[in-house]
Design a protein around this motif. Sequence first.
Motif, PDB file in Angstrom:
ATOM      1  N   THR A  49       0.847  -1.197   0.000  1.00 12.01           N
ATOM      2  CA  THR A  49       0.000   0.000   0.000  1.00 12.01           C
ATOM      3  C   THR A  49       0.879   1.243   0.000  1.00 12.01           C
ATOM      4  O   THR A  49       2.056   1.199   0.362  1.00 12.01           O
ATOM      5  CB  THR A  49      -0.934   0.029   1.223  1.00 12.01           C
ATOM      6  OG1 THR A  49      -0.140   0.009   2.408  1.00 12.01           O
ATOM      7  CG2 THR A  49      -1.878  -1.164   1.213  1.00 12.01           C
ATOM      8  N   ASP A  78      -4.630  -0.298  -3.598  1.00 13.01           N
ATOM      9  CA  ASP A  78      -5.463   0.796  -3.073  1.00 13.01           C
ATOM     10  C   ASP A  78      -4.989   2.173  -3.529  1.00 13.01           C
ATOM     11  O   ASP A  78      -5.064   3.141  -2.764  1.00 13.01           O
ATOM     12  CB  ASP A  78      -5.520   0.743  -1.537  1.00 13.01           C
ATOM     13  CG  ASP A  78      -6.181  -0.521  -1.030  1.00 13.01           C
ATOM     14  OD1 ASP A  78      -7.033  -1.074  -1.745  1.00 13.01           O
ATOM     15  OD2 ASP A  78      -5.848  -0.961   0.084  1.00 13.01           O
ATOM     16  N   SER A  81      -6.390   5.907  -2.359  1.00 10.10           N
ATOM     17  CA  SER A  81      -7.136   5.872  -1.102  1.00 10.10           C
ATOM     18  C   SER A  81      -6.540   6.781  -0.043  1.00 10.10           C
ATOM     19  O   SER A  81      -7.176   7.077   0.953  1.00 10.10           O
ATOM     20  CB  SER A  81      -7.188   4.439  -0.558  1.00 10.10           C
ATOM     21  OG  SER A  81      -5.885   3.992  -0.262  1.00 10.10           O
ATOM     22  N   SER A  84      -1.855   9.767  -2.271  1.00 12.53           N
ATOM     23  CA  SER A  84      -1.301   9.310  -3.545  1.00 12.53           C
ATOM     24  C   SER A  84      -0.254  10.276  -4.056  1.00 12.53           C
ATOM     25  O   SER A  84      -0.436  11.480  -4.019  1.00 12.53           O
ATOM     26  CB  SER A  84      -2.412   9.193  -4.589  1.00 12.53           C
ATOM     27  OG  SER A  84      -3.374   8.289  -4.153  1.00 12.53           O
ATOM     28  N   ASP A 100      -8.189   2.077  -6.082  1.00 19.63           N
ATOM     29  CA  ASP A 100      -9.040   1.851  -4.920  1.00 19.63           C
ATOM     30  C   ASP A 100     -10.520   1.823  -5.283  1.00 19.63           C
ATOM     31  O   ASP A 100     -10.986   2.546  -6.168  1.00 19.63           O
ATOM     32  CB  ASP A 100      -8.788   2.949  -3.881  1.00 19.63           C
ATOM     33  CG  ASP A 100      -9.564   2.722  -2.607  1.00 19.63           C
ATOM     34  OD1 ASP A 100      -9.220   1.785  -1.874  1.00 19.63           O
ATOM     35  OD2 ASP A 100     -10.538   3.463  -2.372  1.00 19.63           O
ATOM     36  N   ARG A 101     -11.287   1.019  -4.556  1.00 16.81           N
ATOM     37  CA  ARG A 101     -12.719   0.862  -4.780  1.00 16.81           C
ATOM     38  C   ARG A 101     -13.499   2.168  -4.618  1.00 16.81           C
ATOM     39  O   ARG A 101     -14.617   2.283  -5.105  1.00 16.81           O
ATOM     40  CB  ARG A 101     -13.291  -0.208  -3.846  1.00 16.81           C
ATOM     41  CG  ARG A 101     -13.173   0.129  -2.373  1.00 16.81           C
ATOM     42  CD  ARG A 101     -13.673  -0.983  -1.452  1.00 16.81           C
ATOM     43  NE  ARG A 101     -15.070  -1.241  -1.676  1.00 16.81           N
ATOM     44  CZ  ARG A 101     -15.547  -2.368  -2.194  1.00 16.81           C
ATOM     45  NH1 ARG A 101     -14.731  -3.342  -2.537  1.00 16.81           N
ATOM     46  NH2 ARG A 101     -16.825  -2.538  -2.362  1.00 16.81           N
ATOM     47  N   GLY A 102     -12.932   3.153  -3.951  1.00 21.04           N
ATOM     48  CA  GLY A 102     -13.597   4.439  -3.790  1.00 21.04           C
ATOM     49  C   GLY A 102     -13.898   5.119  -5.122  1.00 21.04           C
ATOM     50  O   GLY A 102     -14.836   5.912  -5.226  1.00 21.04           O
TER      51      GLY A 102
END
Length: 197
Positions: A49, A78, A81, A84, A100-102
Amino acid sequence: LEAARWPAGLSLAVNLSAAQFRGEALPAVVAESLAEAGLAPQRLELEVTESLLMHDTDRVLRLLHTLAASGARIVLDDFGSGLSSLAHLWRFPFDKLKIDRGFTQGIAADARLRMVVRSIASFAHALGMRVNVEGVETEAQLRTLQRCGVDELQGFLLGRPVPVDQLDPAGAAERLPERAPAPRSGPMPLDTQPAAL
């Protein structure tokens, strides 16, 4: 290790923690584990990460380069998230970037999110990385992301985690798209199978 018996097109993804980067032993531990399991290094994806990259950056960079030189694939998990930094994408030996899933949740309805994902994918491809998007849970997200220039999609819509005794690696290998070995740069075919079993 179970993964060593999987068909050649399947790989094993392992999340690494900050604790595993203390000291200098990680490359030797990975090499020993691969040898014991009989797993080719190219079939191992080591996921880190962004937070790991913020501390003792030079030592982490050195360890990741050593792991990459062994043949293991290095994955930034990720992305987006936290804090970055584009600097991480060119300094570190990443083979894959996992968005990331966001970014996934509202992508079907939000043109700005689609633009961000396309831009990240384009930048990563220019640096020779594959791009995975996490958190795909609806058909609308799937269809939208297939048009965003990413390589892999991952999420409950495509597959849920299962115990190792319930895996069907032969069936998963049959569903892998036919493709030539991936080049180190440029867009690659979309793989809508789960990124890891």
